[in-house]
Design an enzyme around this catalytic site. Structure first.
Site, PDB file in Angstrom:
ATOM      1  N   SER A   1       0.837  -1.199   0.000  1.00  0.00           N
ATOM      2  CA  SER A   1       0.000   0.000   0.000  1.00  0.00           C
ATOM      3  C   SER A   1       0.878   1.258   0.000  1.00  0.00           C
ATOM      4  O   SER A   1       1.545   1.524  -1.001  1.00  0.00           O
ATOM      5  CB  SER A   1      -0.964  -0.051   1.189  1.00  0.00           C
ATOM      6  OG  SER A   1      -2.018   0.875   1.023  1.00  0.00           O
TER       7      SER A   1
ATOM      8  N   HIS B   1      -4.719  -1.740  -4.023  1.00  0.00           N
ATOM      9  CA  HIS B   1      -6.095  -2.122  -3.650  1.00  0.00           C
ATOM     10  C   HIS B   1      -7.061  -1.871  -4.819  1.00  0.00           C
ATOM     11  O   HIS B   1      -8.166  -1.372  -4.639  1.00  0.00           O
ATOM     12  CB  HIS B   1      -6.541  -1.359  -2.405  1.00  0.00           C
ATOM     13  CG  HIS B   1      -5.547  -1.386  -1.289  1.00  0.00           C
ATOM     14  ND1 HIS B   1      -5.034  -2.559  -0.789  1.00  0.00           N
ATOM     15  CD2 HIS B   1      -4.954  -0.375  -0.594  1.00  0.00           C
ATOM     16  CE1 HIS B   1      -4.179  -2.271   0.183  1.00  0.00           C
ATOM     17  NE2 HIS B   1      -4.102  -0.968   0.308  1.00  0.00           N
TER      18      HIS B   1
END
Length: 242
Positions: free
Chosen positions: A133, A169
């Site tokens: 991330s 994501h």
């Protein structure tokens, strides 16, 4: 033995729920140790700047690797750096893992402490860099982030070791795909690579070598501008790990 060439593993994956501990290392860590030359006692440095260097998280990461050959240290900046010479500590590692959280906060703190330069030195020396991330976006020119609030915004002051945009994501957060495609289409983000949850990108030098995954039915993506205001997305099938 360092990696044969500068190597980054930028992901939307990492740890899994553990059985005897809160976290367990996913197969991406075995991959990174392989890329580092499979040392007998691999050294991994955990960096949790993006989550504020939370003490409990640092302890959870250490516990995750108990019973493995991996030796874990951490590099923290709050409330002060926990190493006198951060560059020397990073150069002594085989693998560096950067956790998720606020990529905007991470980049601001790294700039303040000169950590980006130290990480570049380690990368060029063959220390395998990686993360999830925020720990994926940071190596790129930028990407899409919720660092500023629930409505995603671009961040464009990444370390730019890799000359691309980055999307994380990609399959699990509805704003990610359309925003990245818009940014690439209008030219405010360069050619970009994105990952569904469970997928990682392996870069050798500054070239994408392969996509990998720790689950099935997920993918990576290449997003490039094909005309002003329009981007095209190409699916990249990952190699399944583990």
């Amino acid at each position: 033995m360092p990696a044969a060439e500068p190597t980054i593993v930028a992901t939307s994956m990492g740890f899994r729920p553990g059985r005897r501990s809160y976290l367990a290392p996913g197969p991406v860590f075995d991959l990174m140790v392989d890329l580092a030359g499979r040392p007998a006692a691999p050294k991994l440095c955990y960096i949790g700047t993006a989550n504020g260097d939370q003490l409990h998280r640092r302890q959870q990461v250490r516990e995750a690797f108990q019973g493995t050959s991996i030796q874990v240290t951490d590099l923290a900046l709050f409330t002060m750096p926990n190493h006198d010479d951060m560059r020397a500590h990073l150069l002594d590692q085989d693998v560096v893992w950067v956790d998720g959280g606020s990529v905007a906060g991470l980049l601001a703190m790294w700039e303040l402490h000169g950590l980006g330069d130290a990480l570049r030195t380690a990368w060029e020396a063959g220390v395998v860099l990686g993360g999830v991330s925020a720990g994926s976006i940071c190596w790129h020119v930028g990407g899409t982030t919720d660092s500023f609030g629930p409505d995603l915004r671009p961040v464009t002051n990444g370390l730019a070791f890799l000359p691309y945009g980055n999307g994380v994501h990609y399959d699990s957060e509805a704003q990610r795909r359309p925003l990245l495609q818009r940014l690439v289409g209008e030219g405010s983000m360069p050619l970009s690579y994105a990952t569904d949850d469970g997928v990682g990108l392996v870069y050798r030098g500054t070239e994408l070598a392969e996509a990998v995954a720790d689950r099935t039915r997920v993918a990576a993506y290449r997003i490039e501008q094909v005309a002003q205001g329009r981007a095209e997305e190409t699916r990249i099938e990952p190699r399944l790990l583990g």
